[in-house]
Enzyme design. Structure first.
Site, PDB file in Angstrom:
ATOM      1  NE  ARG A 103      -2.519   0.760   3.590  1.00 17.73           N
ATOM      2  CZ  ARG A 103      -3.288   1.154   4.590  1.00 17.73           C
ATOM      3  NH1 ARG A 103      -4.601   1.049   4.504  1.00 17.73           N
ATOM      4  NH2 ARG A 103      -2.775   1.616   5.702  1.00 17.73           N
ATOM      5  CB  THR A 107      -2.195   7.139  -3.234  1.00 17.54           C
ATOM      6  OG1 THR A 107      -1.460   5.902  -3.288  1.00 17.54           O
ATOM      7  CG2 THR A 107      -1.400   8.227  -3.928  1.00 17.54           C
ATOM      8  CG  ASP A 202       5.807  -1.844   9.862  1.00 16.12           C
ATOM      9  OD1 ASP A 202       5.976  -2.420   8.769  1.00 16.12           O
ATOM     10  OD2 ASP A 202       5.706  -0.614   9.978  1.00 16.12           O
TER      11      ASP A 202
END
Ligand code: PRP
Length: 207
Positions: A103, A107, A202
């Site tokens: 992603r 945007t 993450d």
């Protein structure tokens, strides 16, 4: 089976709370996510069709059953990898394909960077896994690609879903069941699920 199915098993809810906890370190996060994914897939595969088959026990021949179709697991990279081992523990004979989607931060648009899928997707029950369903952009890209490649029987498995993502998937793919452990409140301005659990990728990989 179609619709949005929230799997509210006590063990899943307990582990999900620990996954949400910011103090949970990566090694614990990995273990918990794999465990929850295994518990979820047990429910998510409840309606898979079986057919009769014969089996020879050490004593005699009898009737049993076997899954009617092959199962294909498709983790959406990276975070979906955190669910794969837990699910493979329950379906060790499944094939595994991969879709890499990232992603873009400004945007929130998801873009492909990797694909590895078997030929003949028509014959598989396809389980797509990704802990987070946020805007739904990644899920839609994955579903578009899989249906374009021939997949006809699809199920999505998420840990946490935002109402925005659910609406997006349901409006374009009303016949694809969406399994999740929780439907959260919504998204913040950066497209993060609230309260959510942060960025699953993450937290899994520490990068
Ligand atoms: C995150 C998450 C989903 C996606 C959800 O992945 O793991 O794949 O975003 O967002 P969406 O519904 O708005 O598309 P990310 O792109 O951060 O990649 P990662 O898994 O490599 O961390």
């Amino acid at each position: 089976m179609t619709g949005v199915i929230v799997i509210r098993h006590p063990l899943i809810r307990h582990n999900l709370t620990r996954l949400r906890d910011r103090r949970t370190p990566p090694q614990e996060f990995r273990r918990l996510l794999a465990e929850v994914a295994g518990l979820m897939v047990y429910e998510a595969t409840r309606s898979l069709r079986v057919r009769r088959c014969e089996v020879e026990t050490p004593l005699e021949r009898t009737v049993g059953c076997e899954l009617e179709r092959e199962v294909l697991l498709v983790p959406v990279l990276r975070a979906g990898l955190g669910m794969l081992d837990g699910i493979l523990r329950l379906i060790p004979h499944a094939r595994v394909g991969f879709l890499g989607l990232r992603r873009e931060e400004s945007t929130l648009e998801a873009a492909f960077y990797h694909e590895s899928l078997p030929a003949g997707l028509e014959r598989f029950e396809v389980l797509v896994m990704d802990p987070m369903l946020a805007t739904g952009g990644s899920a839609l890209k994955a579903l578009d690609r899989l249906t374009q490649a021939g997949a006809r029987r699809l199920r999505m498995i998420h840990l946490v879903a935002a109402p925005e993502g659910i609406r997006a998937v349901r409006s374009r793919y009303p016949r694809v069941p969406v399994f999740t452990a929780a439907i959260d409140r919504g998204l913040n301005e950066r497209g993060f699920i609230l309260p959510g659990l942060g960025d699953a990728g993450d937290r899994l990989f520490g990068t």
